[in-house]
Structures are given as C-alpha cells and as structure tokens.
Design a protein around this motif. Structure first.
Motif, PDB file in Angstrom:
ATOM      1  N   GLY A  34      -8.169  -0.029   9.338  1.00 14.60           N
ATOM      2  CA  GLY A  34      -8.286  -0.707   8.052  1.00 14.60           C
ATOM      3  C   GLY A  34      -9.489  -1.631   8.021  1.00 14.60           C
ATOM      4  O   GLY A  34     -10.194  -1.795   9.026  1.00 14.60           O
ATOM      5  N   TRP A  99      -3.264   4.608  -4.788  1.00 13.85           N
ATOM      6  CA  TRP A  99      -3.146   3.167  -4.548  1.00 13.85           C
ATOM      7  C   TRP A  99      -2.166   2.858  -3.419  1.00 13.85           C
ATOM      8  O   TRP A  99      -2.344   1.909  -2.669  1.00 13.85           O
ATOM      9  CB  TRP A  99      -2.714   2.483  -5.839  1.00 13.85           C
ATOM     10  N   SER A 100      -1.106   3.676  -3.307  1.00 10.87           N
ATOM     11  CA  SER A 100      -0.084   3.428  -2.290  1.00 10.87           C
ATOM     12  C   SER A 100      -0.362   4.167  -0.976  1.00 10.87           C
ATOM     13  O   SER A 100       0.392   4.016  -0.021  1.00 10.87           O
ATOM     14  CB  SER A 100       1.299   3.834  -2.813  1.00 10.87           C
ATOM     15  N   PRO A 102      -2.731   5.255   2.513  1.00 11.14           N
ATOM     16  CA  PRO A 102      -3.554   4.486   3.449  1.00 11.14           C
ATOM     17  C   PRO A 102      -4.965   4.217   2.914  1.00 11.14           C
ATOM     18  O   PRO A 102      -5.508   3.127   3.112  1.00 11.14           O
ATOM     19  CB  PRO A 102      -3.588   5.380   4.700  1.00 11.14           C
ATOM     20  N   GLY A 105      -4.779   1.513   0.534  1.00 13.22           N
ATOM     21  CA  GLY A 105      -4.648   0.246   1.240  1.00 13.22           C
ATOM     22  C   GLY A 105      -6.003  -0.316   1.633  1.00 13.22           C
ATOM     23  O   GLY A 105      -6.250  -1.530   1.548  1.00 13.22           O
ATOM     24  N   ARG A 108      -7.572  -1.773  -1.453  1.00 10.40           N
ATOM     25  CA  ARG A 108      -7.017  -3.088  -1.781  1.00 10.40           C
ATOM     26  C   ARG A 108      -7.602  -4.178  -0.884  1.00 10.40           C
ATOM     27  O   ARG A 108      -7.884  -5.286  -1.336  1.00 10.40           O
ATOM     28  CB  ARG A 108      -5.485  -3.063  -1.670  1.00 10.40           C
ATOM     29  N   GLU A 109      -7.796  -3.844   0.395  1.00  9.40           N
ATOM     30  CA  GLU A 109      -8.412  -4.809   1.303  1.00  9.40           C
ATOM     31  C   GLU A 109      -9.843  -5.128   0.876  1.00  9.40           C
ATOM     32  O   GLU A 109     -10.280  -6.289   0.920  1.00  9.40           O
ATOM     33  CB  GLU A 109      -8.423  -4.262   2.728  1.00  9.40           C
ATOM     34  N   PRO A 176       2.005  -2.372  -4.322  1.00 13.18           N
ATOM     35  CA  PRO A 176       1.266  -1.236  -3.779  1.00 13.18           C
ATOM     36  C   PRO A 176       1.539   0.070  -4.517  1.00 13.18           C
ATOM     37  O   PRO A 176       0.812   1.041  -4.349  1.00 13.18           O
ATOM     38  CB  PRO A 176       1.761  -1.157  -2.330  1.00 13.18           C
ATOM     39  N   THR A 177       2.600   0.097  -5.312  1.00  9.24           N
ATOM     40  CA  THR A 177       2.913   1.288  -6.096  1.00  9.24           C
ATOM     41  C   THR A 177       3.787   0.877  -7.273  1.00  9.24           C
ATOM     42  O   THR A 177       4.510  -0.114  -7.210  1.00  9.24           O
ATOM     43  CB  THR A 177       3.649   2.334  -5.235  1.00  9.24           C
TER      44      THR A 177
END
Length: 210
Positions: A34, A99-100, A102, A105, A108-109, A176-177
C-alpha cells in the motif's frame, strides 16, 4: 524481491528503461504494502537503482505513488445492456467494486495524502472529470437514442449526477463501499427521474457550460 529479467549483468539502464524499472518496482511495492509502505529506499532497492534517480523523475513519494497507481489501472468500458437503468447501476457497481478493492484502498490512501479527492483524481485519466463524464454521456446518449431519456439531459453535470452522489458516500461518509440498496436508490430516486423529465431551460434562464 523479483529481479528485472530484462537487465543484463553489469548493464546500466538509462532513460525510458530506467523509468520503466522504477515504475514497475513502485507498482509492486504499492500492491504488496500500500501507499503507507511505499518508500523511496524500497523502490530504489527493488529497481536496482538509487534514490537520486527516482527524485530526478518524481519530486516526492506522492508523485511516485500516483504514477505507480496509474500503471496499475485500466480504462473502464461503458456497459451496454440496452436498458438505461441497468447500465447506470452497472457503472455504479463497477465504481463501488473498485473503491472497496485493494486498488481502491491505494487510491483512498493517495487521496488522503494529497489532502483531497479533486486534486488527486484529476491526475488519473480514468478518474478525471472529463473521462467520467464521457463514459456517462456515452451511456446516456444511447438511452436518448432509444427514447429512454430526454435529449436535454445530455449535459455533463446531469449525466454524472449518479457517480457524484456515490463519490459523496465514499468521501464524505468515509465508507469503503456503499450497500447495493444505496446504488439502487441513487438510480431510481434521483438519476432516472432527472434524465427522463429534464426539459428545455425556461425562456430567459441563464445556463452555464461545464
């Protein structure tokens, strides 16, 4: 860490070859750890180069992370089920799955690190306002041709209402979803009534182009 199979022992990469090796290494680091685990040191080691070579191409970790994320993403092909409601739902479900996931993720970071969605999303072709609008206008244009929607609905701000509302769920609510019933509600209660009933602007009304 995987070795670069294209590199000959003792060879020194430059230009596009070195940039490709760095991006590949950064993408692998993003996938494994990530954005939080992405460091210039780790990318340099994986790419078999030094940090100076990275900084000459990307000024900071966020810029490198964004470039690596772009490498991992693929273009979205608009659905064509023959029914506007199903096309709109599928587009929202695709966004929801991304969006949900990996990869979502990581996005989003990156958004959090950039301090906001609008600045970061503009850097990604598949997430840019123009690309998203083009996708939704394609779907809506087919619906207009079938008589499912009003021709006056073919406006970027109207066409993208559904995805904007879904992004609001992600960004403002911090989830996240979104539940599928939220997607159905967006389409049935907001999007379809809007594009079906939208008519010409009243005489004398001021309109703005996007």
């Amino acid at each position: 860490m995987a070795d670069d199979p294209t590199r000959r022992p003792g060879s020194r990469r430059r230009g596009a070859a070195l940039e490709e090796a760095i991006l590949r290494a950064a993408a692998e680091e993003l996938t494994e750890s990530g954005y939080a685990g992405l460091t210039m040191d780790r990318v340099a080691r994986r790419a078999g180069t030094n940090k100076n070579a990275i900084y000459r191409r990307w000024p900071d970790r966020l810029a490198l992370g964004a470039a690596a994320y772009r490498r991992l993403t693929t273009a979205v092909r608009p659905p064509d089920t023959g029914v506007l409601r199903e096309d709109a739902l599928e587009l929202l479900r695709m966004a929801n799955r991304h969006w949900s996931s990996p990869l979502g993720g990581i996005l989003r970071e990156l958004i959090a690190a950039a301090g906001g969605a609008s600045e970061m999303l503009s850097q990604f072709p598949e997430q840019s306002a123009d690309t998203v609008a083009a996708t939704w206008l394609t779907v809506l244009g087919r619906a207009v041709a079938r008589g499912e929607a009003s021709p006056e609905a073919l406006h970027p701000r109207v066409a993208t209402v559904a995805i904007v509302l879904l992004r609001n769920e992600f960004v403002v609510r911090g989830v996240p979803t979104a539940p599928d019933e939220v997607l159905v509600e967006i389409v049935d209660e907001v999007y379809l009534p809007l594009v079906r009933r939208r008519g010409p602007a009243p005489a004398g009304a001021v309109t703005r182009s996007s």
